[in-house]
Enzyme design. Structure first.
Site, short mmCIF file in Angstrom:
data_model
loop_
_atom_site.label_atom_id
_atom_site.label_comp_id
_atom_site.label_asym_id
_atom_site.label_seq_id
_atom_site.Cartn_x
_atom_site.Cartn_y
_atom_site.Cartn_z
N LYS A 67 0.75 -1.16 0.09
CA LYS A 67 -0.06 0.12 -0.12
C LYS A 67 0.82 1.26 -0.06
O LYS A 67 1.66 1.43 0.82
CB LYS A 67 -0.88 0.08 1.33
CG LYS A 67 -1.82 1.24 0.99
CD LYS A 67 -3.05 1.18 2.27
CE LYS A 67 -2.56 1.38 3.46
NZ LYS A 67 -3.63 1.84 4.32
N GLY A 292 -3.08 -1.42 18.18
CA GLY A 292 -3.18 -1.55 16.53
C GLY A 292 -2.63 -0.38 16.05
O GLY A 292 -2.76 0.57 15.79
P1 NAD Z 1 -8.43 13.06 12.07
O1 NAD Z 1 -7.53 14.08 11.75
O2 NAD Z 1 -9.90 13.20 11.17
O3 NAD Z 1 -8.86 13.47 13.53
C1 NAD Z 1 -8.20 13.43 14.51
C2 NAD Z 1 -8.75 13.17 15.89
O4 NAD Z 1 -7.63 13.46 16.90
C3 NAD Z 1 -9.86 14.16 16.21
O5 NAD Z 1 -10.71 13.39 17.16
C4 NAD Z 1 -9.03 15.33 17.18
O6 NAD Z 1 -10.25 16.09 18.02
C5 NAD Z 1 -8.06 14.46 17.83
N1 NAD Z 1 -6.75 15.27 18.40
C6 NAD Z 1 -6.30 16.11 17.39
N2 NAD Z 1 -5.26 16.62 18.42
C7 NAD Z 1 -5.39 16.20 19.65
C8 NAD Z 1 -4.69 16.13 20.74
N3 NAD Z 1 -3.64 17.08 20.85
N4 NAD Z 1 -5.05 15.46 21.84
C9 NAD Z 1 -6.12 14.47 21.77
N5 NAD Z 1 -6.69 14.39 20.58
C10 NAD Z 1 -6.39 15.17 19.62
O7 NAD Z 1 -7.81 11.66 11.93
P2 NAD Z 1 -8.30 10.44 11.64
O8 NAD Z 1 -8.27 9.99 10.26
O9 NAD Z 1 -9.55 10.20 12.43
O10 NAD Z 1 -7.09 9.41 12.23
C11 NAD Z 1 -6.86 9.49 13.57
C12 NAD Z 1 -5.62 8.82 14.01
O11 NAD Z 1 -5.80 7.35 13.57
C13 NAD Z 1 -4.42 9.43 13.18
O12 NAD Z 1 -3.32 9.33 14.22
C14 NAD Z 1 -4.08 8.32 11.98
O13 NAD Z 1 -2.70 8.18 11.91
C15 NAD Z 1 -4.39 6.99 12.92
N6 NAD Z 1 -4.77 5.62 12.22
C16 NAD Z 1 -4.20 4.72 12.51
C17 NAD Z 1 -4.42 3.57 11.64
C18 NAD Z 1 -4.04 2.40 12.29
O14 NAD Z 1 -4.06 1.30 11.45
N7 NAD Z 1 -3.43 2.01 13.44
C19 NAD Z 1 -5.06 3.68 10.41
C20 NAD Z 1 -5.70 4.82 10.13
C21 NAD Z 1 -5.33 6.09 10.73
#
Ligand code: NAD
Length: 321
Positions: A67, A292
């Site tokens: 990917k 995860g």
């Molecule tokens: P997004 O930008 O749409 O949302 C971000 C979220 O984090 C919001 O709820 C925001 O309020 C919160 N946030 C921002 N700054 C913060 C802080 N300082 N303290 C606490 N909360 C805070 O992002 P998304 O697309 O929903 O993705 C969220 C996370 O998941 C990202 O870190 C992304 O990299 C991760 N992710 C992980 C996987 C995985 O496989 N583990 C897959 C996809 C995304």
């Protein structure tokens, strides 16, 4: 070569398909028949973009590929999603490109499937209150998949930006489950399962918030430096992950490991629980954590399932390549 564009994915892959594909590949990873290659992630010095690729090979499912994509912060202003990704699959027997599959919705579905699998295998059977930390793009996919795993009677939510919680409240209303915005203290006291999916670099959920018996799926931390829960909580919990190598370097466990609070050998594979070689939760008082981190094999497993479904339904575009 088969092409499955982004717009076709929602009509092809169900949450159940994603769950099945991800559970199978976690099981294969734990058996040692599927492995991820080292992740590449680079700031490319253009458009503020972070670009990279995750790749691997599953000998059981014969999924080989990668990917590719990343994060382009200026995309929103152009009417595009900031996170962009595409999956490339290769024929494991010949190396020929087998398929190109849109990777954006696929990422959300495979990530939600991973935490749902953790809930199914690690949460208490009688879990009835679901806590959500985070209300961004991924959160709604997480919530939809989670509510299929237990008979949740209530959802409680907390977000760093509280105005975003309406997104979860709207979905809870659609799912016909009562929703309440709460403090982290109340979430810890009430929730049996907590999903954390934020982009935070400092912990929100603290050790003192969490009560015995809780299952926590930490899904946001996928990069060095990110953190969602206090490191000492991992020392009090049984910690499971998709891949130990990622958990200790880019996952939630990186902080507890760096602080010497847990050892790498304390971290267990969710795939082993699926395979039955790890008992998983053994008491109602145990706190379980799923770290995860998101592995390339999840993407390949789900993309393979999508290609099979696209061929079956006659919506695959085939090009001579
Ligand atoms: P997004 O930008 O749409 O949302 C971000 C979220 O984090 C919001 O709820 C925001 O309020 C919160 N946030 C921002 N700054 C913060 C802080 N300082 N303290 C606490 N909360 C805070 O992002 P998304 O697309 O929903 O993705 C969220 C996370 O998941 C990202 O870190 C992304 O990299 C991760 N992710 C992980 C996987 C995985 O496989 N583990 C897959 C996809 C995304």
């Amino acid at each position: 070569m088969i092409i499955v564009p982004e717009k076709e994915i929602s009509g092809l892959l169900t949450r159940a398909d994603a769950y099945h594909a991800v559970a199978q590949v976690f099981a294969s990873m734990s058996k040692g028949t599927a492995y991820n290659f080292p992740v590449i992630r680079e700031a490319i010095g253009h458009a503020d973009a972070l670009y990279g690729f995750k790749s691997g090979f599953d000998r059981d499912g014969l999924a080989l590929g990668l990917k590719s994509g990343g994060y382009w912060p200026g995309n929103e202003a152009k009417g595009l999603t900031n996170h962009q990704s595409t999956v490339f699959l290769f024929d494991a027997d010949t190396g020929k490109c087998r398929a190109v599959v849109g990777g954006n919705l696929l990422t959300a579905l495979r990530t939600a499937a991973a935490s749902a699998i953790s809930i199914n295998h690690l949460a208490r059977k009688d879990a009835s209150v679901l806590g959500m930390i985070g209300a961004g793009h991924q959160s709604v996919f997480q919530l939809r998949a989670a509510v299929e795993q237990r008979n949740f009677e209530k959802i409680v939510g907390w977000n760093y930006h509280p105005e975003m919680l309406s997104r979860l409240a709207d979905l809870a209303a659609e799912l016909n489950i009562p929703f309440e915005a709460v403090s982290l203290e109340r979430m810890g006291a009430e929730a049996d399962v907590i999903i954390s999916i934020t982009s935070a670099f400092a912990p929100s959920l603290m050790d003192a918030h969490v009560t015995p018996g809780t299952h926590i799926a930490c899904m946001g931390t996928d990069t060095k430096g990110k953190q969602e829960v206090e490191a000492s909580l991992l020392a009090r919990a049984s910690v499971f992950t998709d891949e130990i190598a990622q958990s200790v370097t880019i996952g939630e466990a990186q902080h507890a490991i760096a602080a010497g609070l847990i050892k790498q050998s304390d971290i267990r594979e969710l795939g082993a629980v699926i395979n039955g070689t790890d008992a998983g939760r053994t008491s109602d008082d145990e706190i379980t954590i799923f770290d995860g981190t998101g592995v390339g094999l999840q993407d390949l497993a789900v993309a393979s399932a999508i290609v099979d479904l696209a061929i079956e339904r006659g919506v695959a575009t085939e090009v001579d390549f």
